[in-house]
Design a protein around this motif. Sequence first.
Motif, PDB file in Angstrom:
ATOM      1  N   LEU A 128       2.543   1.711  -3.378  1.00 10.78           N
ATOM      2  CA  LEU A 128       1.589   2.175  -4.396  1.00 10.78           C
ATOM      3  C   LEU A 128       1.293   3.659  -4.210  1.00 10.78           C
ATOM      4  O   LEU A 128       1.324   4.443  -5.166  1.00 10.78           O
ATOM      5  CB  LEU A 128       0.301   1.352  -4.291  1.00 10.78           C
ATOM      6  CG  LEU A 128      -0.776   1.716  -5.306  1.00 10.78           C
ATOM      7  CD1 LEU A 128      -0.384   1.234  -6.693  1.00 10.78           C
ATOM      8  CD2 LEU A 128      -2.113   1.114  -4.918  1.00 10.78           C
TER       9      LEU A 128
ATOM     10  N   ALA B  39       7.070   4.833   8.903  1.00  6.80           N
ATOM     11  CA  ALA B  39       6.487   5.992   9.592  1.00  6.80           C
ATOM     12  C   ALA B  39       6.475   7.222   8.676  1.00  6.80           C
ATOM     13  O   ALA B  39       5.464   7.919   8.564  1.00  6.80           O
ATOM     14  CB  ALA B  39       7.278   6.283  10.861  1.00  6.80           C
TER      15      ALA B  39
ATOM     16  N   ARG C 129       0.843  -1.199   0.000  1.00  4.48           N
ATOM     17  CA  ARG C 129       0.000   0.000   0.000  1.00  4.48           C
ATOM     18  C   ARG C 129       0.881   1.252   0.000  1.00  4.48           C
ATOM     19  O   ARG C 129       0.667   2.177  -0.790  1.00  4.48           O
ATOM     20  CB  ARG C 129      -0.892  -0.010   1.247  1.00  4.48           C
ATOM     21  CG  ARG C 129      -1.847   1.145   1.368  1.00  4.48           C
ATOM     22  CD  ARG C 129      -2.665   1.031   2.653  1.00  4.48           C
ATOM     23  NE  ARG C 129      -1.816   1.001   3.831  1.00  4.48           N
ATOM     24  CZ  ARG C 129      -1.365   2.080   4.466  1.00  4.48           C
ATOM     25  NH1 ARG C 129      -1.708   3.277   4.041  1.00  4.48           N
ATOM     26  NH2 ARG C 129      -0.592   1.978   5.526  1.00  4.48           N
TER      27      ARG C 129
ATOM     28  N   LYS D 140       9.218  20.313  10.751  1.00  2.00           N
ATOM     29  CA  LYS D 140       8.848  19.651  12.006  1.00  2.00           C
ATOM     30  C   LYS D 140       9.463  18.274  12.146  1.00  2.00           C
ATOM     31  O   LYS D 140       9.894  17.885  13.220  1.00  2.00           O
ATOM     32  CB  LYS D 140       7.325  19.493  12.055  1.00  2.00           C
ATOM     33  CG  LYS D 140       6.569  20.785  12.187  1.00  2.00           C
ATOM     34  CD  LYS D 140       5.095  20.490  12.019  1.00  2.00           C
ATOM     35  CE  LYS D 140       4.270  21.755  12.082  1.00  2.00           C
ATOM     36  NZ  LYS D 140       2.889  21.477  11.741  1.00  2.00           N
ATOM     37  N   HIS D 141       9.481  17.520  11.068  1.00  2.00           N
ATOM     38  CA  HIS D 141       9.799  16.099  11.201  1.00  2.00           C
ATOM     39  C   HIS D 141      11.253  15.725  10.936  1.00  2.00           C
ATOM     40  O   HIS D 141      11.697  14.667  11.359  1.00  2.00           O
ATOM     41  CB  HIS D 141       8.897  15.282  10.262  1.00  2.00           C
ATOM     42  CG  HIS D 141       7.446  15.371  10.630  1.00  2.00           C
ATOM     43  ND1 HIS D 141       6.487  15.832   9.769  1.00  2.00           N
ATOM     44  CD2 HIS D 141       6.804  15.083  11.777  1.00  2.00           C
ATOM     45  CE1 HIS D 141       5.314  15.811  10.360  1.00  2.00           C
ATOM     46  NE2 HIS D 141       5.476  15.362  11.579  1.00  2.00           N
TER      47      HIS D 141
ATOM     48  N   ASP E 298      10.750   0.199  20.037  1.00  2.00           N
ATOM     49  CA  ASP E 298       9.973  -0.319  21.159  1.00  2.00           C
ATOM     50  C   ASP E 298       9.079  -1.465  20.686  1.00  2.00           C
ATOM     51  O   ASP E 298       8.951  -1.742  19.489  1.00  2.00           O
ATOM     52  CB  ASP E 298       9.214   0.781  21.900  1.00  2.00           C
ATOM     53  CG  ASP E 298       8.139   1.418  21.080  1.00  2.00           C
ATOM     54  OD1 ASP E 298       7.708   0.776  20.105  1.00  2.00           O
ATOM     55  OD2 ASP E 298       7.724   2.544  21.405  1.00  2.00           O
TER      56      ASP E 298
ATOM     57  N   SER F 200       5.984  -2.034  20.342  1.00  6.98           N
ATOM     58  CA  SER F 200       4.891  -1.852  19.379  1.00  6.98           C
ATOM     59  C   SER F 200       5.425  -1.645  17.969  1.00  6.98           C
ATOM     60  O   SER F 200       4.722  -1.888  16.990  1.00  6.98           O
ATOM     61  CB  SER F 200       4.010  -0.690  19.800  1.00  6.98           C
ATOM     62  OG  SER F 200       4.792   0.453  19.885  1.00  6.98           O
ATOM     63  N   GLU F 201       6.656  -1.171  17.852  1.00 10.79           N
ATOM     64  CA  GLU F 201       7.247  -1.044  16.511  1.00 10.79           C
ATOM     65  C   GLU F 201       7.823  -2.379  16.048  1.00 10.79           C
ATOM     66  O   GLU F 201       7.720  -2.740  14.879  1.00 10.79           O
ATOM     67  CB  GLU F 201       8.328   0.033  16.529  1.00 10.79           C
ATOM     68  CG  GLU F 201       7.736   1.418  16.550  1.00 10.79           C
ATOM     69  CD  GLU F 201       8.674   2.476  17.115  1.00 10.79           C
ATOM     70  OE1 GLU F 201       8.436   3.644  16.843  1.00 10.79           O
ATOM     71  OE2 GLU F 201       9.607   2.126  17.845  1.00 10.79           O
TER      72      GLU F 201
ATOM     73  N   LYS G  36      -0.229  10.841   3.586  1.00 10.58           N
ATOM     74  CA  LYS G  36      -1.315  11.666   4.117  1.00 10.58           C
ATOM     75  C   LYS G  36      -1.037  13.147   3.900  1.00 10.58           C
ATOM     76  O   LYS G  36      -1.834  13.999   4.269  1.00 10.58           O
ATOM     77  CB  LYS G  36      -1.477  11.387   5.620  1.00 10.58           C
ATOM     78  CG  LYS G  36      -2.179  10.068   5.895  1.00 10.58           C
ATOM     79  CD  LYS G  36      -2.562   9.938   7.351  1.00 10.58           C
ATOM     80  CE  LYS G  36      -1.446   9.263   8.101  1.00 10.58           C
ATOM     81  NZ  LYS G  36      -1.676   9.127   9.539  1.00 10.58           N
ATOM     82  N   GLY G  37       0.135  13.446   3.348  1.00 16.94           N
ATOM     83  CA  GLY G  37       0.497  14.841   3.108  1.00 16.94           C
ATOM     84  C   GLY G  37       0.824  15.580   4.393  1.00 16.94           C
ATOM     85  O   GLY G  37       0.706  16.791   4.476  1.00 16.94           O
ATOM     86  N   GLU G  38       1.214  14.840   5.414  1.00 15.84           N
ATOM     87  CA  GLU G  38       1.446  15.478   6.705  1.00 15.84           C
ATOM     88  C   GLU G  38       2.925  15.704   6.998  1.00 15.84           C
ATOM     89  O   GLU G  38       3.263  16.277   8.028  1.00 15.84           O
ATOM     90  CB  GLU G  38       0.855  14.592   7.830  1.00 15.84           C
ATOM     91  CG  GLU G  38      -0.653  14.588   7.843  1.00 15.84           C
ATOM     92  CD  GLU G  38      -1.239  13.654   8.891  1.00 15.84           C
ATOM     93  OE1 GLU G  38      -0.480  13.102   9.696  1.00 15.84           O
ATOM     94  OE2 GLU G  38      -2.463  13.470   8.883  1.00 15.84           O
TER      95      GLU G  38
ATOM     96  N   LEU H  75      13.236  15.119  14.054  1.00 16.55           N
ATOM     97  CA  LEU H  75      12.721  13.951  14.773  1.00 16.55           C
ATOM     98  C   LEU H  75      13.222  12.660  14.138  1.00 16.55           C
ATOM     99  O   LEU H  75      13.720  11.762  14.818  1.00 16.55           O
ATOM    100  CB  LEU H  75      11.180  13.976  14.755  1.00 16.55           C
ATOM    101  CG  LEU H  75      10.476  12.712  15.168  1.00 16.55           C
ATOM    102  CD1 LEU H  75      10.742  12.397  16.625  1.00 16.55           C
ATOM    103  CD2 LEU H  75       8.981  12.839  14.942  1.00 16.55           C
ATOM    104  N   PHE H  76      13.129  12.601  12.821  1.00 15.51           N
ATOM    105  CA  PHE H  76      13.503  11.349  12.161  1.00 15.51           C
ATOM    106  C   PHE H  76      15.015  11.171  12.039  1.00 15.51           C
ATOM    107  O   PHE H  76      15.495  10.066  11.835  1.00 15.51           O
ATOM    108  CB  PHE H  76      12.824  11.240  10.800  1.00 15.51           C
ATOM    109  CG  PHE H  76      11.398  10.792  10.920  1.00 15.51           C
ATOM    110  CD1 PHE H  76      11.099   9.497  11.312  1.00 15.51           C
ATOM    111  CD2 PHE H  76      10.354  11.664  10.706  1.00 15.51           C
ATOM    112  CE1 PHE H  76       9.786   9.081  11.458  1.00 15.51           C
ATOM    113  CE2 PHE H  76       9.039  11.261  10.847  1.00 15.51           C
ATOM    114  CZ  PHE H  76       8.754   9.961  11.223  1.00 15.51           C
TER     115      PHE H  76
ATOM    116  N   LEU I  64       3.248   9.347   6.765  1.00 15.71           N
ATOM    117  CA  LEU I  64       3.075  10.808   6.799  1.00 15.71           C
ATOM    118  C   LEU I  64       3.031  11.377   5.382  1.00 15.71           C
ATOM    119  O   LEU I  64       2.227  12.251   5.080  1.00 15.71           O
ATOM    120  CB  LEU I  64       4.236  11.450   7.563  1.00 15.71           C
ATOM    121  CG  LEU I  64       4.218  11.262   9.076  1.00 15.71           C
ATOM    122  CD1 LEU I  64       5.516  11.785   9.684  1.00 15.71           C
ATOM    123  CD2 LEU I  64       3.044  11.987   9.694  1.00 15.71           C
TER     124      LEU I  64
ATOM    125  N   PHE J  86      15.720   9.006  14.828  1.00 13.34           N
ATOM    126  CA  PHE J  86      14.774   7.897  14.977  1.00 13.34           C
ATOM    127  C   PHE J  86      15.523   6.591  15.287  1.00 13.34           C
ATOM    128  O   PHE J  86      16.518   6.271  14.653  1.00 13.34           O
ATOM    129  CB  PHE J  86      13.995   7.729  13.671  1.00 13.34           C
ATOM    130  CG  PHE J  86      12.924   6.672  13.715  1.00 13.34           C
ATOM    131  CD1 PHE J  86      11.638   6.990  14.109  1.00 13.34           C
ATOM    132  CD2 PHE J  86      13.200   5.355  13.370  1.00 13.34           C
ATOM    133  CE1 PHE J  86      10.644   6.024  14.150  1.00 13.34           C
ATOM    134  CE2 PHE J  86      12.212   4.381  13.407  1.00 13.34           C
ATOM    135  CZ  PHE J  86      10.935   4.731  13.796  1.00 13.34           C
TER     136      PHE J  86
END
Lengths: 727, 317
Positions: A179, A291, A176, A305-306, A319, A321-322, A298-300, A309-310, A295, A313
């Motif tokens: 694509l 991750a 997904r 900002k990111h 963790d 959950s990842e 979704k165009g976010e 952070l990345f 983003l 990463f």
Amino acid sequence: MDSDLQAQIAFYLTGQRSASQLETIAGRALHPALFAAYRDLTRLRYDYPLVLVEAHDDGEFVAPLSGLVDAILEKIAKGADGERIRKHVLRLEQEIRAGLAAGAGGSFSELWDAAAKSLIKSDKRQAESLSRARANLKADGRVLDCDAALPYQLFGHAWRITQLQRAHAFSGNIDRLVLKLSDILKADFLNSDAGKSAENLRSSFGSGPMDNFDFAAMSRILTKSAPKASLTASRRQRIEQLLKVLQSQKFFPAGAAGGTPYSFAFDSCGGALEAYCERLPQAIELAKAVAIGELEIKGEYSEAKHEALFASFGANGLDASELVLFPDYLVRINAEAMSGAEQHAMNEILSADLPIKVLVQSDDVIEASSLPNGHLAFALRSKQLASMALGLSSVFVLQSPASSLYQLRGQIQRGLDFAGPALFSIFSGASAAGSLPPYLISAAALESRVFPAYSFDPSAGSDWASRFSLAANPQADLDWPLGKFVYEDEAHQTVAQQLPFTLIDFVACDPRYARHFAMVPRARWSDTLKPVEQVIAGDGRGQLNTVPCLIMVDGENRLQKLIVDEKLIREARRCRAMWNSLQELGGIHNSHAERLLASEKKSWEAIVKAAASSAVPVAATTAAAPAEKAIAAAPAAAEAEPERSPDEAYIESARCSTCNECVQLNGKMFAYDGNKQAYIADVNAGTYAQLVEAAENCQVSIIHPGKPRNAKEPGLEELVKRAEAFL
Amino acid sequence: MKSSATDCLLELYDEQHELEDYQSGVPRWCTGCGDNAILTAVQRLCRDEALRPEKTVFVSGIGCSSRFPHYMKTYGLHTLHGRALPIAEGVKMARPDLTVFVNTGDGDCCSIGAAHWIHAIRYNMNLTVFLHDNQIYGLTKKQASPTSPIGTKSNTTPRGSYLDALNPLSVTLGVANVSFVAQAVDWIPESLFEIVKAAYHHKGFSFVRILQRCPEWLPKSLDPWMHDPDRIQLLHHENALHLSAGLSKVYKNQLEHDPLDMNRAREIASSEHICPVGILYQNKDVPRYEETRHSNVLRTNDLVRKGFEAELDKYTV
């Protein structure tokens, strides 16, 4: 003291057998009394053999052979010939069991066909029954009996199925992302000059005759009219990099670009640990790509900002959950072959919460201790592993003998799904010693509390009551489970009695420990032989006028009485103490709870006694409670509203319906607040006449004009009269 | 609860919006029109729920109320008369990640779009539908609509309308799979906002009939309810709306109503003298069509091409 008792006590205390009064049990093929009925397992229908099913209707990875046969019979054994079909199919099932016991192997369908071949030769009706049944055989997979290879195969199979499901979900997610990210690049191309060129437009229209269509004109129109925005170079580069990472990942089988995926099944903890550390950078890179990809689509994603952070990463690893996205590692090792280094690696895995599932298989839980003088330390090696893992609190732990694995299949699945490390400590029952089948040995280890079954699931809740379970143990509230033993006495009368199954019964099956038992000839049976469980229950030696005695059944189905030496009694007491500790963890006879209950009971009795003697109703002490409740339940006081003077001009803003009447009348005097509801922004920005008019026009009548501020305003008298309705 | 450290960190960067971020242009509605109150309530919702403008769609049909998407700075579709619902369903089906609102009027929904309305209720897709019911065709200058009260004089019914008005609440409550029905009035902004919010949070087809004043063509029609607070009955329940102290003070006529009680909901919907305001019915367990029909198959170019070719092959001679 007669000489018989003297000899028995001497054996009890020293283990030295007087050959004239006590017989050896070596070579006598004795069975524990409660096992007398289970001599030939191939004639019994029980959980084993198991079929490792590939895709079962109910989503389970394993099913008992008898369960699959029952499912077929439920479908076809109906009507007039139902009984006949049932008989024929059950006969086939028995044939499969016998074949397996004789060393045959293969899938359910293969074993079925082989067994059917030999059965149908002589009987046409049987052939017809089996052919109908065969047509309804839907679930298939490798058939395994309870033996040394079972834990390895069963866990390998369950783990593979779990990883396949995870791979399916993961690939779906990756596909997904790929694509959608490719779509971003594609949309950018279509929006570019190259995308809108006449050639590209023509090629996008398929192969039909398009001579009458002017693609050059269309290209000109599109180039002129469509927006010019295009991907920034950095975003394009980022998306291309994401696609590269996603398409080249090796954690799950993927398309051609992925190459050979990693293997995650290992035969040593050290190997698994090394592989995990080596692959961690790639795992972080992939988790990061997922991750960022989410983003981006979704165009976010915002570089400002990111980006920072990345950049860091995964600095603290990933963790749980990842990590749950990735395949889990499986390590299958044998407790007997575990070196110190291997044990160290396992400790590292379990204490570092790594996604590694470790199966430790023990084939012998009562092996001889390395200490001299016949020191006994049964079942300690494998028990240590599981109880050590329990202490870590964040490890899924399952301890079980092989005989309970089908019953605990749900727990196995939970352990494999658990986001973190899991330790499965399994006793196969397949020790070289003894003639009993592994299934019986492992079941006996469970019954005798030598190898209790328990599970600890940190994801099931935050307390021991939710996490820890002893449910798979028989009669878990007792020290030793009781079974009904029925026999015929010398007077041919049926005698039934409840017999416990203790560690002594379990050890008695093992010829290596025959020296700890001595058989009392029937002629010498007397009241001095005291049931072994009663001796274990005592604290020490006590009065030496009795000796512990165990009932067993010999090869000719005759009941025999054995006396046991003190070493085994001590070992049985230790086994019981360990079981009692587990019971406390499992909430059974918990000493803290029992103490608390006793003290609460005592104080309650004291209150009742005091109340009875003074005749004061106990309920009076709680009389204040309802009053407090009533106060709490009282409706909340109405919101305080500011006191308004009738002289003041104001608007009930909360009731404003934003109809624009007032703001259109005077946008400086009336304004909207943050919720787009009107208030008087500046009462001096307009006339009193406007205030009155706004009040009259207001659809919901919430404007109050107050008193005029300018006494010289014309027509004041009439305005004041009109305003009266709104004060 | 957020599941991973990454999620938590990303959450830190969530954008906050102001009410103005959702405003687009100056509404062309008449001064005093109830549509303004609905617009404000919806813009407040968008702000409070931090709906991302590019992930939000307003779909409308034709009529005064259907100008709504023009005034929202989000995606919007001002579609055909009566066809807002099927288009909104299409949007939701293709893009379940979008928040889809529908603004429709009493003519658009209850007359020309009535068939779509019935089936949209039955499909129970996750849409929030506002029926702006001003009981008249306002855009075309006063013709009777299906919800005009009997006796309404209009350009099409100069001697007064002959038929009893259709009750959109009763109709909606009568259709299979109905999952959320509420009524609001434009002149009580607090309750309007709470109802709009509850409708948005309901997962399914949330139908809100909003009684809305038309100061131009039916200026006095709703005055009896607007000027007499006792004719407004506020519905409340622990599983539905809670009344604030301020509202309770003004509107004393209150009724505790369990939104799962369909029979009572139908009774309440049939009130004529009293105007119920609140949630009449809510059932969270009704299946949603887009989820029932959801497929995990990725729509790759190949898949779309194959689908097209299969369809076109049906017409090959």
